[in-house]
Design an enzyme around this catalytic site. Structure first.
Site, PDB file in Angstrom:
ATOM      1  N   THR A  70       0.837  -1.292   0.043  1.00  0.00           N
ATOM      2  CA  THR A  70      -0.052  -0.056   0.051  1.00  0.00           C
ATOM      3  C   THR A  70       0.840   1.323   0.093  1.00  0.00           C
ATOM      4  O   THR A  70       0.441   2.209  -0.857  1.00  0.00           O
ATOM      5  CB  THR A  70      -0.998  -0.071   1.375  1.00  0.00           C
ATOM      6  OG1 THR A  70      -1.700  -1.301   1.162  1.00  0.00           O
ATOM      7  CG2 THR A  70      -1.719   1.262   1.269  1.00  0.00           C
ATOM      8  N   ASN A 150      -6.083  -9.241  -7.847  1.00  0.00           N
ATOM      9  CA  ASN A 150      -5.942  -9.767  -6.550  1.00  0.00           C
ATOM     10  C   ASN A 150      -7.226 -10.910  -6.247  1.00  0.00           C
ATOM     11  O   ASN A 150      -7.324 -11.899  -5.557  1.00  0.00           O
ATOM     12  CB  ASN A 150      -6.022  -9.036  -5.285  1.00  0.00           C
ATOM     13  CG  ASN A 150      -6.955  -7.799  -5.493  1.00  0.00           C
ATOM     14  OD1 ASN A 150      -6.794  -7.101  -6.429  1.00  0.00           O
ATOM     15  ND2 ASN A 150      -7.759  -7.802  -4.488  1.00  0.00           N
ATOM     16  N   GLN A 178       0.078  -8.836  -6.765  1.00  0.00           N
ATOM     17  CA  GLN A 178      -0.340 -10.182  -6.847  1.00  0.00           C
ATOM     18  C   GLN A 178       0.413 -11.040  -7.985  1.00  0.00           C
ATOM     19  O   GLN A 178      -0.235 -12.080  -8.353  1.00  0.00           O
ATOM     20  CB  GLN A 178      -1.719 -10.219  -7.191  1.00  0.00           C
ATOM     21  CG  GLN A 178      -2.682  -9.631  -5.922  1.00  0.00           C
ATOM     22  CD  GLN A 178      -2.681 -10.764  -4.596  1.00  0.00           C
ATOM     23  OE1 GLN A 178      -1.932 -11.924  -4.649  1.00  0.00           O
ATOM     24  NE2 GLN A 178      -3.159 -10.235  -3.561  1.00  0.00           N
ATOM     25  N   SER A 198       4.647  -6.479  -2.523  1.00  0.00           N
ATOM     26  CA  SER A 198       4.571  -6.642  -1.213  1.00  0.00           C
ATOM     27  C   SER A 198       5.060  -7.895  -0.677  1.00  0.00           C
ATOM     28  O   SER A 198       4.638  -9.127  -1.207  1.00  0.00           O
ATOM     29  CB  SER A 198       2.879  -6.626  -1.079  1.00  0.00           C
ATOM     30  OG  SER A 198       2.633  -6.907   0.426  1.00  0.00           O
ATOM     31  N   HIS A 200       4.417 -10.161   2.049  1.00  0.00           N
ATOM     32  CA  HIS A 200       3.578 -11.036   2.466  1.00  0.00           C
ATOM     33  C   HIS A 200       2.785 -11.786   1.588  1.00  0.00           C
ATOM     34  O   HIS A 200       1.987 -12.846   1.841  1.00  0.00           O
ATOM     35  CB  HIS A 200       2.650 -10.347   3.692  1.00  0.00           C
ATOM     36  CG  HIS A 200       1.510  -9.627   3.237  1.00  0.00           C
ATOM     37  ND1 HIS A 200       0.337 -10.108   3.360  1.00  0.00           N
ATOM     38  CD2 HIS A 200       1.389  -8.398   2.928  1.00  0.00           C
ATOM     39  CE1 HIS A 200      -0.653  -9.030   2.972  1.00  0.00           C
ATOM     40  NE2 HIS A 200       0.239  -8.114   2.433  1.00  0.00           N
ATOM     41  N   THR A 236      15.114   4.821   9.452  1.00  0.00           N
ATOM     42  CA  THR A 236      16.254   3.685   9.775  1.00  0.00           C
ATOM     43  C   THR A 236      15.700   2.241   9.295  1.00  0.00           C
ATOM     44  O   THR A 236      14.509   1.944   9.598  1.00  0.00           O
ATOM     45  CB  THR A 236      16.248   3.578  11.372  1.00  0.00           C
ATOM     46  OG1 THR A 236      17.112   4.882  11.713  1.00  0.00           O
ATOM     47  CG2 THR A 236      17.556   2.334  11.469  1.00  0.00           C
ATOM     48  N   CYS A 325     -10.340  -7.819   1.873  1.00  0.00           N
ATOM     49  CA  CYS A 325     -10.762  -6.582   1.837  1.00  0.00           C
ATOM     50  C   CYS A 325     -12.496  -6.246   1.994  1.00  0.00           C
ATOM     51  O   CYS A 325     -12.927  -5.579   2.721  1.00  0.00           O
ATOM     52  CB  CYS A 325     -10.120  -5.577   1.106  1.00  0.00           C
ATOM     53  SG  CYS A 325      -8.464  -5.564   0.890  1.00  0.00           S
TER      54      CYS A 325
END
Ligand code: PLP
Length: 376
Positions: A70, A150, A178, A198, A200, A236, A325
């Site tokens: 995102t 997705n 995706q 992304s 994950h 960081t 979602c």
């Protein structure tokens, strides 16, 4: 439990956990520190950058680590909004983008940008003619078209879409969240300027992503500070997660070359064939030809996904209706609406998404459980 919701998120790969652990324990130094331990951490980030770059055919200095997919999308959209300016510019996205593209571009429209959404065909693929008409070479602009959807896994005609936008002198972004780790994604073959990733979605932890920025492309940072990530994303670095993302990228590259991804597609086809044989009425949605190997998007006429899901959960299957979602929201998914589904069909749809961890035995059991559950 049988996990068939890999487009929502994936299990962190044990090799990723092993790669991350040293940077959560003994090697916890700041990568900007000049002493040897700091340099060791900096080298680990450089290695992860090479691993992610290798997965998409980029050069390591074109990869910026971010906090999630995102964030990658928002960073690009905000930067491009500044680049093209509000007056006389235009922005084109597809109707089936994730909310991480739709909401930021809606925010642009709310402050006066001209934003147009292009339709998809019934098979979930972008209408290229409409895209061509929407892109106006007399105005500065950018397009943001996702690589794979997705909900359906349908792969978009991105090479063609990107070429149309580049020919008009526009900037091109793609949300490839995706697609990366599921199909070959090569920025050396498709002329995109920006590409979002992304972690994950391919066995790295949640909370780490990356953004490809093609060398020479102007970029206005959203977060300014100490100048980390080449000044594109200060703060960081989240070292363990970046190392994990790098390892996950290396694993997916291996899976691509050793047939791991093809194996997932075989299992997905087995799942669809099994459901087709066991259910009286079932429809498989989206392009057959252009889709990632891991998604079965299934409508079961006469059934309601919101009612099936708790039963499936109780019977041992974790999966989604539409996209994760949308779960809990009482409206049909915008993707299914864009594909022309009736509300009834949209509400009867399940998304079953597999990963490298899905086994044949799980698929066979899932067919049984779904057939039994839907019978009631
Ligand atoms: N874009 C697409 C196509 C997605 O599927 C997702 C995740 O569901 C996102 C963006 C958001 O990614 P993240 O969860 O890393 O913020």
């Amino acid at each position: 439990m049988i996990y068939l919701d890999s487009n929502a998120t994936t299990q962190v790969h044990p090799r990723v956990v092993d790669a991350m652990m040293p940077y959560l324990t003994g090697v916890w130094y700041n990568p900007s520190s000049g002493y040897a331990a700091g340099r060791e951490v900096k080298a680990a980030i450089a290695n992860a950058r090479e691993q992610v770059a290798a997965l998409i055919g980029a050069s390591p200095d074109e990869i910026v680590f971010t906090g999630c997919g995102t964030e990658s999308n928002s960073m690009v959209i905000k930067s491009l909004a500044r680049e093209i300016g509000r007056k006389s510019s235009k922005v084109v996205v597809s109707e089936i983008e994730h909310s991480a593209v739709l909401r930021p571009t809606e925010a642009m429209a709310a402050v006066g940008f001209d934003v147009e959404r292009v339709d998809v065909h019934e098979d979930g693929r972008l209408n290229l003619e409409q895209l061509s008409d929407a892109i106006d070479d007399s105005r500065p602009g950018f397009s943001s078209i996702m690589w794979a959807n997705n909900e359906t896994g349908v792969i978009q005609p991105l090479a063609e879409a990107a070429e149309i936008a580049k020919a008009a002198g526009w900037w091109v972004h793609t949300d490839a969240i995706q697609a990366v780790g599921k199909v070959p994604v090569r920025v050396d073959e498709i002329p995109v300027d920006f590409l979002s990733i992304s972690g994950h979605k391919f066995h790295a932890p949640k909370g780490v992503g990356a953004l490809f920025i093609r060398n020479g492309t102007p970029f206005e940072p959203m977060i300014r500070g100490g100048g980390q990530e080449g000044g594109h994303r200060s703060g960081t670095e989240n070292v363990p997660y970046i190392v994990g993302l790098g390892e996950a990228a290396a694993i997916m590259l291996e899976e691509m070359s050793n047939g791991g991804l093809d194996r997932i597609a075989v299992l997905r086809d087995r799942l669809e064939t099994g459901l087709g044989e066991r259910l009286n009425r079932v429809e498989f949605n989206g392009s057959r030809e252009h889709r990632t190997g891991n998604v079965a998007h299934v409508s079961i006429p006469g059934k309601v996904a919101a009612e099936m899901l708790p039963k499936l959960d109780a019977a041992g299957i974790q999966c989604s209706a539409g996209s994760a979602c949308m779960t809990g929201k009482n409206q049909p998914s915008h993707v299914q609406k864009a594909m022309g589904f009736s509300d009834e069909k949209a509400f009867s749809s399940l998304r079953l998404s597999l990963s490298i961890f899905t086994t044949e035995a799980e698929v066979d059991e899932a067919i049984n459980i779904i057939a039994e559950t839907v019978k009631d």
